[in-house]
Design an enzyme around this catalytic site. Structure first.
Site, PDB file in Angstrom:
ATOM      1  N   ARG A  32       1.007  -1.288   0.009  1.00 23.15           N
ATOM      2  CA  ARG A  32      -0.043   0.073   0.003  1.00 23.15           C
ATOM      3  C   ARG A  32       0.998   1.334   0.136  1.00 23.15           C
ATOM      4  O   ARG A  32       0.527   2.280  -0.468  1.00 23.15           O
ATOM      5  CB  ARG A  32      -0.922   0.115   1.187  1.00 23.15           C
ATOM      6  N   GLY A 100      -1.222 -12.472  -4.089  1.00 28.03           N
ATOM      7  CA  GLY A 100      -2.748 -12.245  -4.306  1.00 28.03           C
ATOM      8  C   GLY A 100      -3.027 -10.626  -4.005  1.00 28.03           C
ATOM      9  O   GLY A 100      -3.784 -10.088  -4.549  1.00 28.03           O
ATOM     10  N   ASP A 321      -3.910 -15.015   8.285  1.00 28.72           N
ATOM     11  CA  ASP A 321      -2.709 -15.826   7.721  1.00 28.72           C
ATOM     12  C   ASP A 321      -2.119 -16.457   8.766  1.00 28.72           C
ATOM     13  O   ASP A 321      -1.032 -17.182   8.678  1.00 28.72           O
ATOM     14  CB  ASP A 321      -1.847 -14.689   7.123  1.00 28.72           C
ATOM     15  N   LYS A 348      -6.117 -19.575  -0.205  1.00 27.47           N
ATOM     16  CA  LYS A 348      -4.968 -18.865  -0.087  1.00 27.47           C
ATOM     17  C   LYS A 348      -3.838 -19.210  -0.971  1.00 27.47           C
ATOM     18  O   LYS A 348      -4.049 -20.005  -1.992  1.00 27.47           O
ATOM     19  CB  LYS A 348      -4.523 -18.854   1.299  1.00 27.47           C
ATOM     20  N   ARG A 394       3.947 -19.620   4.106  1.00 32.07           N
ATOM     21  CA  ARG A 394       3.371 -19.755   5.352  1.00 32.07           C
ATOM     22  C   ARG A 394       3.598 -21.168   5.780  1.00 32.07           C
ATOM     23  O   ARG A 394       3.490 -21.505   7.059  1.00 32.07           O
ATOM     24  CB  ARG A 394       2.125 -19.156   5.806  1.00 32.07           C
TER      25      ARG A 394
HETATM   26  C1  S3P Z   1      -4.270  -9.088   2.761  1.00 30.96           C
HETATM   27  C2  S3P Z   1      -5.501  -9.496   3.213  1.00 30.96           C
HETATM   28  C3  S3P Z   1      -5.670 -10.696   3.479  1.00 30.96           C
HETATM   29  C4  S3P Z   1      -4.152 -11.865   3.788  1.00 30.96           C
HETATM   30  C5  S3P Z   1      -3.274 -11.211   2.737  1.00 30.96           C
HETATM   31  C6  S3P Z   1      -2.954 -10.029   2.784  1.00 30.96           C
HETATM   32  C7  S3P Z   1      -4.052  -7.472   2.472  1.00 30.96           C
HETATM   33  O1  S3P Z   1      -6.206 -11.407   2.366  1.00 30.96           O
HETATM   34  O2  S3P Z   1      -4.604 -12.955   3.706  1.00 30.96           O
HETATM   35  O3  S3P Z   1      -1.911 -12.003   3.099  1.00 30.96           O
HETATM   36  O4  S3P Z   1      -3.060  -6.839   2.309  1.00 30.96           O
HETATM   37  O5  S3P Z   1      -5.279  -6.832   2.174  1.00 30.96           O
HETATM   38  P1  S3P Z   1      -8.093 -11.502   2.280  1.00 30.96           P
HETATM   39  O6  S3P Z   1      -8.304  -9.952   2.370  1.00 30.96           O
HETATM   40  O7  S3P Z   1      -8.243 -11.767   0.947  1.00 30.96           O
HETATM   41  O8  S3P Z   1      -8.338 -12.311   3.286  1.00 30.96           O
END
Ligand code: S3P
Length: 438
Positions: A32, A100, A321, A348, A394
């Protein structure tokens, strides 16, 4: 971002872990910070950025979208932003590797720019659901070309005339929420996200820090688009999700006493710490302070006798996580630890319920799989197994921590994936007294 050679690592039963350490920067806040810097006018600086593959992938993608990003000799990152609405057409597809967060946030960002961007990823990322982001982004007016089941590779045809939306999140996901919020930044008017189950609020906090007009109400986030953002200096706290591995390592290794400096303790992230304290863990937070809009503390952890608990269902988003590493603590806790309402773990980086259950069983741990979670009983950890990490950092780190308590070493088949979020993981553990080796 590729893993051409898998690298095995082995973890053996360890004596005491002791020392004062730092773990790498928060992954969520690092992504971010780069994105907000890239959207601001002028030069932002970022200290403590996580230099893992996932975040470096986002930095490269933002460069391809027009931002100027470099690291100086003092490890400070500098980002010259393009301003809201200023992203340019990249010349090639953006490979987001294993990330992701990177791909979902950037899809949101580009959806409201008149550019066409193709996103690709590794085998793990290419199997993860993306419809959860493309659905709301379509409502802004963007179009998508994806595989039949909505997975990567995906081409985003961004819209020139985005329309503000109100979106009721059907899944508790900070990534989806953030994709919508980022799309809102270049959309005239007021976009509203309705979030009935709160998830990590780093986007809300960093939007405020960079001067985005944002209003927070119970279960609602309103973003007013097309404001001009001013460049900022950021310091990223250490990642509580990375600290979690060291914390559990100290809790299960007799005589241990470690301190981890400058860790993020945003309440939307501390579900594991709460759970471990309920299990009897000795965890103390010192020097609690605010840092660029985030809560930070030094965390001291001592070896503790743990007792199994039923993890409250509503706690899942604040420790989403951390279930793999909680399984490790649970195997060393008297009685049983029950973890339910966590179906999200199945989508995940791997199906973390399936992969943890199989791996724990292979190491001699008594575990029961539920459709929506798992229950782990105190066990003598026999070890002696080789764990398939399924391109999931993880999973890799959790089984290396379990090895510290195992009768025979635990081997992971591919440690390279740890580089996505925690460069230097093995060396840092060894500096405390662990024995992690090739
Ligand atoms: C994250 C949100 C989570 C988390 C990921 C980081 C983020 O996923 O599992 O490692 O930075 O917004 P979800 O929002 O899909 O649960």
């Amino acid at each position: 971002m590729k893993h051409p050679q898998s690298k095995k690592l082995s973890s053996s039963r360890s004596e005491t872990l002791c020392g004062i350490i730092s773990v790498p920067g928060d992954k969520s806040i690092s992504h971010r910070s780069l994105i907000m810097g890239a959207l601001s006018v002028g030069e932002s600086t970022i200290a403590g950025l996580l230099e893992g593959e996932d975040v470096l992938g986002t930095a490269n993608a933002l460069k391809a979208l027009g931002a100027d990003i470099y690291k100086d000799d003092n490890n400070i990152w500098h980002v010259w932003g393009v301003g809201i609405g200023g992203l340019r057409q990249p010349q090639a597809p953006l490979n987001m590797g294993n990330s992701g967060t990177g791909v979902r946030l950037l899809m949101g960002l580009v959806a409201t720019h008149p550019i066409t961007v193709t996103f690709t990823g590794d085998k793990s990322l290419s199997s993860r659901p993306m419809k959860r982001v493309t659905d709301p982004l379509q409502q802004f007016g963007a179009k998508f070309t994806a595989c039949e089941n909505g997975t990567l590779p995906i081409t985003v045809h961004g819209t020139k005339m985005p329309l503000a939306i109100t979106y009721d999140l059907p899944v508790a996901s900070a990534q989806v929420k953030s994709a919508v919020m980022l799309a809102a930044l270049n959309t005239p008017g007021r976009t509203t996200v309705i979030e009935k189950i709160p998830t990590r609020d780093h986007s809300e906090r960093i939007f405020g820090y960079f001067g985005v007009p944002i209003q927070l109400q119970t279960n609602q986030i309103h973003v007013i688009g097309q404001a001009e953002l001013s460049a900022k200096n950021m310091t990223v706290p250490a990642d509580p999700s990375s600290a979690a591995f060291l914390i559990v390592a100290a809790l299960i290794t007799e005589g241990s006493d470690i301190t981890i400096k400058n860790v993020g303790i945003n309440p939307a992230r501390t579900g594991l710490f709460t759970t471990l304290i309920e299990m009897g863990a000795h965890i103390k937070f010192d020097n609690i302070r605010d840092q660029c809009g985030e809560d930070v503390a030094d965390i001291r952890v001592k070896y503790s006798a743990l007792t199994g608990v039923i993890v409250p269902k509503g706690r899942a988003p604040s420790m989403i996580d951390e279930y793999p590493i909680l399984c490790v603590a649970a195997a060393c806790a008297t009685g049983q630890t029950v973890m339910r309402n966590i179906e999200e773990l199945r989508v995940k980086e791997s199906d973390r319920i399936d992969v943890m259950v199989k791996g724990l069983k292979a190491c001699g741990v008594e575990v029961h799989e539920h459709k929506d979670g798992m229950s782990v009983k105190q066990s003598t950890v026999k070890g002696g197994a080789t764990i398939n990490t399924h391109l999931d950092h993880r999973i890799a780190m959790s089984f290396l921590i379990l090895g510290l308590r195992a009768e025979k070493p635990i081997i992971i088949d591919d440690a390279t994936v740890i580089e996505t979020s925690f460069p230097g993981f093995g060396m840092l553990l060894n500096s405390l007294g662990a024995s992690i080796c090739p």
